[in-house]
Design a protein around this motif. Structure first.
Motif, short mmCIF file in Angstrom:
data_model
loop_
_atom_site.label_atom_id
_atom_site.label_comp_id
_atom_site.label_asym_id
_atom_site.label_seq_id
_atom_site.Cartn_x
_atom_site.Cartn_y
_atom_site.Cartn_z
N ILE A 277 0.86 -1.18 0.00
CA ILE A 277 0.00 0.00 0.00
C ILE A 277 0.90 1.23 0.00
O ILE A 277 1.79 1.36 0.85
N GLN A 278 0.64 2.13 -0.93
CA GLN A 278 1.47 3.32 -1.06
C GLN A 278 0.69 4.55 -0.58
O GLN A 278 -0.45 4.79 -1.00
N ILE A 279 1.32 5.31 0.33
CA ILE A 279 0.71 6.54 0.88
C ILE A 279 1.78 7.61 0.93
O ILE A 279 2.82 7.43 1.58
N GLU B 261 -11.27 -1.94 -4.98
CA GLU B 261 -10.79 -2.78 -6.08
C GLU B 261 -9.27 -2.79 -6.03
O GLU B 261 -8.60 -1.76 -6.15
N LEU B 262 -8.71 -3.99 -5.84
CA LEU B 262 -7.26 -4.14 -5.73
C LEU B 262 -6.65 -4.34 -7.10
O LEU B 262 -7.17 -5.12 -7.90
N LEU C 230 -2.05 -1.17 -3.77
CA LEU C 230 -3.14 -0.23 -3.49
C LEU C 230 -2.54 1.11 -3.11
O LEU C 230 -1.65 1.18 -2.26
N LYS C 231 -3.02 2.17 -3.75
CA LYS C 231 -2.55 3.52 -3.43
C LYS C 231 -3.68 4.29 -2.77
O LYS C 231 -4.72 4.54 -3.37
N LEU D 288 -5.69 10.08 2.44
CA LEU D 288 -5.93 9.47 3.75
C LEU D 288 -5.63 10.50 4.82
O LEU D 288 -4.53 11.05 4.88
N PRO D 289 -6.57 10.84 5.69
CA PRO D 289 -6.32 11.83 6.75
C PRO D 289 -5.15 11.40 7.64
O PRO D 289 -5.10 10.27 8.10
N GLY D 290 -4.23 12.28 7.85
CA GLY D 290 -3.08 11.99 8.70
C GLY D 290 -1.88 11.47 7.95
O GLY D 290 -0.77 11.49 8.49
N GLY D 291 -2.06 10.97 6.74
CA GLY D 291 -0.95 10.50 5.91
C GLY D 291 -0.30 9.23 6.41
O GLY D 291 -0.90 8.41 7.13
N ALA D 292 0.96 9.07 6.04
CA ALA D 292 1.70 7.84 6.32
C ALA D 292 1.92 7.63 7.81
O ALA D 292 1.89 6.50 8.30
#
Length: 615
Positions: A51-53, A76-77, A88-89, A93-97
C-alpha cells in the motif's frame, strides 16, 4: 474472481473484487522496519499486499487489514506484475503515512498510544477506512471517539492541541464535528473557568492559547462566547490580541510613538513592499482573510475595541484590498468613537486601494488618504445626529474639531494637497463645532509656510475658513505679525485684537473696582436708589419746562410771519424787534436758560448712567 494461493482448506475466494477472510487464519507481526521509503512487517509469513501513501510503501498482509477495515474489503485491488502481489494507493488518507503506521499496529494487535496530538487524525483515518463496530467490537472508531469525548475535551490544553491538529484534517474534522465540539469546549471553559496554577491575568488568561489557533477556529470560539453572553470588552480584547499576533504591522496599544515619513516616494515604496511581503500571493490572501474574519466578529458595542485598533485595521484593510463593505463598516465604527482618536492615527497612506479603486502613482496622489477621513467625519455627524434625536447628552463636537484641526496641521505639509481639498475637509464640521479657531489658524499657517509662492487671492481664499473673532488674544497677537497672511485678514485680526484687549482691560478694571467697593456699595445701595429716583424726577421736570419754552417760541414766530408786511417795512420792523432790548433780553434769557437746562440734564444723565453701571 481471482485466486490468491492455497492452504490446508484449499480455497481463498474473491467475489466481486472483495476479499473473504478465512476465520482460522491469524497473522502476527513482531515489529515494523523502515528501509528507505518503505515499511516492512517482520513476520514469519511473507507479505502479500503493498500500500502506497504519500510516496511511502507499506508491505503488509491483507487479511489483518481487511478484518478491521471495511474500506479495504470493498476497494478494487490492482493486480501487480511483480511477485504476484496486490498494490493499493491510498490518496487523501487523513493523517498521511504517519497515521497509517499507527493503524497498521492496531490491526496487527500491537500496542498503540492515543494522545491529543494523534487522536483527531486517527479518528478521521478510521472513518475513512470504515473501521466500525460491525467488523469487530472495540474497533478504532469507537476507541478514538471515547478518548476524544471523555479524555481530551475535558482538558483545556488537550482541546487546544486537538484543534491545532485539525487544521490539516479538513474536511474530515469538520464533518465528524471534532472542530465544533472542540470550539464549544474552549468557549465553555473560557466563560466559566478561572485561572489556576500557572494561568494568570484573570479574564484574559485564555487569550494566548486561543491566539495560536487558525482564524476559522478562532472565529468559531468567539461566536460561541458571544452566544454565551461574555462581556464585549473581553471579546474585543481577545480580538485585538489575536490581530496583534497574526497581522504584522498592527500596533495594538503597544507602540504609541509612531514615525511618519513625509516623502511620497518612500511612503509608496513602503506600502508596495508590504503588499509584496515574502514575494508571493499566499501570505496576502491569508492576511486578507484574517482581516475580513476579525471585522465580521467584532462586537457591535462601541466600547468593545479601541479607536486606535479600528484605525489600524482600516489601514490594513486598505493595503490588502478588503471588500468595500467591510471598509465602510470599519469607517462607520471609527466615526462612532472618533472623539477618542489621535491625529497621527488618522494619517492613512493614500497609495493603496480605496473603495476598490487603485490610486495613481505617488507623483499624482497626496501622501494621505483624506477621502477616508472625510467619510469618517460624515459617519460621525450621522451618529451624533442620531444621539441628539434620542435626546442623549452627546457633546463630542469640540473634541472632534480639535482632532480635525490637528489632522489638518499634519496633512498641510503635503505639497500635493490643494486649497479646495483643504477647505472641504476643514468645513466638514458645522460652524458651531469650533468655539475657538486657534487650531484652524495653526493649520492654515502650516499650509502657507510650506507654500510660500501662493498668490494674494489664493491666500485670501484659504483664510476664509477662519473666523478672526474666534481667535484667542495670543493667536491674534501672533497673526497680526504674520507676513504670510493676506492684508485683509491681518486688518481683521488687528480689529479683533483691539476688541479683545479692551475687553481684557475692562475686565481687570471691573475686578479691581469691584474688590475695593463691594463692601461700600452693599451698604449704600438703598441710598443710591433713592438719589437716582430724585434725579430722574428733576430731569423729567426740566424736560417738561424746556418743552413749554420751545412751544412759546414757535407761537411768537408764527405771529410775526402772519403780518405779511412789505419787504422794507418788514425788514425795518424785524430789525427793530431784533434791536429792541426787551426781545434781546427775552431771547438771551430763553437761550441761556435752555442751554443751562440742557447741560444740567446731560450732566444728570451721565451721573445717572455712571451710578447705574456701578449698581
Amino acid at each position: 474472481m481471482a485466486q490468491s494461493g492455497s492452504d490446508s482448506d484449499g480455497n481463498n475466494l474473491v467475489h466481486n473484487q472483495s476479499i473473504i477472510v478465512p476465520a482460522n487464519l491469524i497473522t502476527t507481526a513482531d515489529s515494523f522496519v523502515k528501509k528507505e521509503h518503505s515499511w516492512f512487517v517482520t513476520s514469519r509469513i511473507p507479505t502479500d499486499l503493498s500500500i502506497q501513501i504519500q510516496g511511502i510503501t507499506f508491505h503488509v498482509h491483507k487479511y489483518p487489514l481487511v478484518s478491521r477495515c471495511g474500506y479495504l474489503s470493498q476497494v478494487e485491488l490492482q493486480y501487480s506484475n511483480s511477485n504476484l502481489e496486490y498494490d493499493l494507493k491510498l490518496e487523501n488518507l487523513p493523517g498521511g503515512a504517519e497515521t497509517f503506521e499507527i493503524i497498521l499496529k492496531f490491526c496487527y494487535g500491537l500496542p498503540i498510544g492515543l494522545n491529543p496530538n494523534n487522536v483527531a487524525a486517527l479518528r478521521c483515518a478510521s472513518e475513512f477506512l470504515e473501521m466500525n463496530e460491525a467488523l469487530e467490537d472495540g474497533n478504532l472508531i469507537s476507541k478514538t471517539e471515547a478518548f476524544l469525548t471523555f479524555v481530551v475535551l475535558s482538558s483545556w490544553r488537550d482541546t487546544i492541541t486537538v484543534l491545532r491538529s485539525c487544521e490539516t484534517l479538513s474536511p474530515w474534522a469538520e464533518n465528524l464535528q471534532i472542530v465544533r465540539r472542540g470550539c464549544d469546549s474552549i468557549a465553555q471553559k473560557a466563560s466559566q473557568e478561572k485561572p489556576t496554577g500557572e494561568m494568570i491575568n484573570e479574564e484574559s488568561w485564555w487569550f494566548e492559547d486561543s491566539a495560536t489557533l487558525r482564524i476559522d477556529h478562532f472565529v468559531r470560539i468567539i461566536t460561541a462566547l458571544r452566544a454565551k453572553g461574555l462581556k464585549p470588552e473581553i471579546i474585543g480584547s481577545c480580538i485585538m490580541y489575536y490581530a496583534g499576533k497574526w497581522l504584522p504591522g498592527m500596533d495594538v496599544e503597544l507602540d504609541n510613538s509612531r514615525k511618519y515619513i513625509y516623502s511620497k516616494n518612500e511612503l509608496h515604496l513602503n506600502i508596495l513592499s508590504g503588499r509584496r511581503h515574502e514575494g508571493n500571493v499566499g501570505p496576502n490572501k491569508e492576511q486578507k482573510m484574517i482581516i475580513e474574519s476579525l471585522v465580521s466578529i467584532l462586537p457591535p458595542q462601541k466600547e468593545a475595541v479601541t479607536c486606535k485598533f479600528l484605525l489600524g485595521m482600516l489601514k490594513m484593510a486598505l493595503v490588502y484590498s478588503v471588500s468595500s463593505a467591510l471598509v465602510s463598516e470599519l469607517e462607520k465604527r471609527v466615526g462612532m468613537v472618533l472623539e477618542n482618536a489621535d491625529a497621527n492615527d488618522l494619517l492613512v497612506p493614500s497609495c493603496t486601494r480605496d473603495q476598490g479603486k487603485t490610486l495613481n502613482s505617488p507623483d499624482k496622489c497626496t501622501m494621505h488618504n483624506i477621502d477616508v477621513v472625510q467619510r469618517i467625519l460624515e459617519y460621525f455627524l450621522m451618529h451624533e445626529y442620531e444621539q441628539q434625536q434620542q435626546q442623549q447628552q452627546y457633546k463630542s463636537g469640540k473634541m472632534v474639531s480639535k482632532l480635525l484641526d490637528n489632522y489638518l496641521a499634519e496633512v498641510a505639509k503635503d505639497p500635493s494637497l490643494s486649497i479646495t481639498e483643504f477647505q472641504v475637509l476643514a468645513e466638514a464640521l458645522p460652524v458651531k463645532a469650533r468655539t475657538c479657531h486657534d487650531g484652524i489658524y495653526r493649520a492654515i499657517d502650516t499650509y502657507l509656510k510650506s507654500r510660500p509662492s501662493l498668490s494674494e487671492n489664493e491666500r485670501r481664499k484659504l483664510c476664509k475658513i477662519m473666523d478672526c473673532e474666534k481667535l484667542s488674544l495670543d493667536a491674534c497677537m501672533h497673526a497680526a505679525q504674520n507676513d504670510r497672511l493676506p492684508l485683509r485678514t491681518i486688518m481683521q485680526v488687528l480689529v479683533s485684537e483691539q476688541i479683545k484687549m479692551r475687553a481684557v482691560m475692562q475686565g481687570k478694571e471691573q475686578v479691581a473696582s469691584g474688590n475695593n467697593s463691594d463692601h461700600e456699595e452693599s451698604q449704600s445701595s438703598r441710598e443710591e436708589i433713592k438719589i437716582l429716583k430724585e434725579e430722574l424726577h428733576k430731569v423729567k421736570a426740566e424736560m417738561q419746562e424746556l418743552q413749554r419754552d420751545y412751544t412759546e417760541l414757535q407761537r411768537i414766530n408764527g405771529k410775526v410771519n402772519n403780518k405779511r408786511r412789505s419787504l422794507s417795512g418788514w425788514t425795518l420792523g424785524w430789525r427793530k424787534i431784533i434791536n429792541s432790548g426787551f426781545f434781546n433780553g427775552k431771547m438771551d434769557g430763553d437761550e441761556t436758560r435752555v442751554e443751562q437746562k440742557r447741560s444740567n440734564s446731560s450732566g444728570l444723565r451721565v451721573s445717572l448712567r455712571r451710578r447705574l453701571s456701578m449698581t
